[in-house]
Structures are given as C-alpha cells and as structure tokens.
Design an enzyme around this catalytic site. Sequence first.
Site, PDB file in Angstrom:
ATOM      1  N   CYS A  86       0.843  -1.195   0.000  1.00 51.75           N
ATOM      2  CA  CYS A  86       0.000   0.000   0.000  1.00 51.75           C
ATOM      3  C   CYS A  86       0.888   1.259   0.000  1.00 51.75           C
ATOM      4  CB  CYS A  86      -0.960  -0.042   1.184  1.00 51.75           C
ATOM      5  SG  CYS A  86      -2.398   1.047   0.991  1.00 51.75           S
ATOM      6  N   HIS A 203      -3.432  -5.747   1.082  1.00 53.89           N
ATOM      7  CA  HIS A 203      -2.797  -6.015   2.375  1.00 53.89           C
ATOM      8  C   HIS A 203      -2.833  -7.501   2.725  1.00 53.89           C
ATOM      9  CE1 HIS A 203      -2.310  -1.847   3.920  1.00 53.89           C
ATOM     10  NE2 HIS A 203      -3.343  -1.600   3.131  1.00 53.89           N
ATOM     11  N   GLU A 205      -1.092  -9.005   4.874  1.00 54.87           N
ATOM     12  CA  GLU A 205      -0.879  -9.187   6.315  1.00 54.87           C
ATOM     13  C   GLU A 205      -2.182  -9.205   7.101  1.00 54.87           C
ATOM     14  OE1 GLU A 205      -0.839  -4.662   5.847  1.00 54.87           O
ATOM     15  OE2 GLU A 205      -0.349  -6.424   4.657  1.00 54.87           O
TER      16      GLU A 205
END
Length: 229
Positions: A86, A203, A205
Amino acid sequence: MKTAILVFPGTNREHDMAAAVRSISGSDPMMVWHAETQIPDADLIILPGGFSYGDYLRSGAIAARSPIVADLLDKAKQGVRILGVCNGFQILTETGILPGALMRNAGLHFICKEALLRVERQDTIFTSAYKKNQVMRCPVAHHDGNYFADDETLAMLEDDGRVLFRYCDANGEITKDANINGSRNNIAGIMNARGTILGMMPHPENLIEDLHGGLDGRGLFESLLEKVA
C-alpha cells in the site's frame, strides 16, 4: 529470518505487519524509524501501509526523501528482499525502486473492502506457496491505488513477467468490472527486474489467521520465509 520494518510519520500498519511476521517466522521484526540512516542487517525489509506524512504532495513523496531511504536504495541494489504494501508500494515508486506511479482511484473514492487477486506466477520468492493463476482474497484500503505506467514501461513489465498480482473476478478473469481502482492492466502488484522487490496495494498481512476470516495472505509470508531459509 531477520526482518526490518521501516516506520514513517503517518505509518499505521506496522503492527499488523509485525504480527504477520511474528506469526509465521516466530521472530520479532526490528522497527526502524525513518530518521535513522542505517537499516540493521536483515533478510527482508518491509515498508508497511499507512499515510506517511498525511499523503501531502503525493502519497509517499515526502517519505521517499527520508534519511533512511539512502540506505534502502543501497540495500535494493545489493539484492536484499524488499516488500512494500500500500503506502509502502507508493514509496517504492516515488524512490524509483519500482517503475510507475500510484494515482487517485478512478472513482475518486477511498476503497476499503476485500478484493480478489490472481497470482500471475508461482516461481518467485513471494508466491511459491501459491499456484499460478490461483485466485486469492486480499483486503484493500487505499485512495491512491490506481497503478499507472506509460505504454513502454507497461510493455516491459508484461514482457518480463514482472506483474505478480492482478485484480480479477471470482473465476480468475481479468475484467474491467474486477478492476477496483482503474489500474492499468488490472495491476495490483509488480516486482523489480531481479525479482527481489515486490510492491503491491492490497494487504496480505490482514488475512493470515482464521480470526481474520481466512488465510489467503499467509502464503506470501510463507513463501518469503521458505526462500530465506
């Protein structure tokens, strides 16, 4: 695996990223403040998401002039593995480490939802845990995620197999409707020429545990850990 996470004023995903690294590698990452001039010895350097410097001028533009970036450029040349997610992807383009630019989303709205990505290659340090053409779920949260590159750069990325993730539909088709932000060629993530650096807007994660609602993002970190090990 020794991991360093770079933190800039306005970064807000460093703890999410640290949790992902800790969960999969079993080791705590090192947090490196942007005002430092040296990145500690690490197998992996991560630039996490957020809004560095409030996205003033352009997303990532001011962060790209931080003191720590000189060493980041050196580490990139040395072949150290780097992951920018990002805002981290935006910083990588602003430093020139990766080509292109991240512009305002086509709809001029902040997008916060789950997207579908198609994995374009399996034979990389970032995607060995996936299958080629696998469709994965991945959260997105950005206002400036519209990837742009000129025709020559775009052709180079495509010809060299450097597009690693694309926005797709549930069947893995690359369509206009599946393109959530207007990115050219539905690009969600690209690599450098050596295949050691990845920048992506979604994302991974945030989708690595059952409590997140799925494990689709876990493969990226498992791939990196496997290749380093």
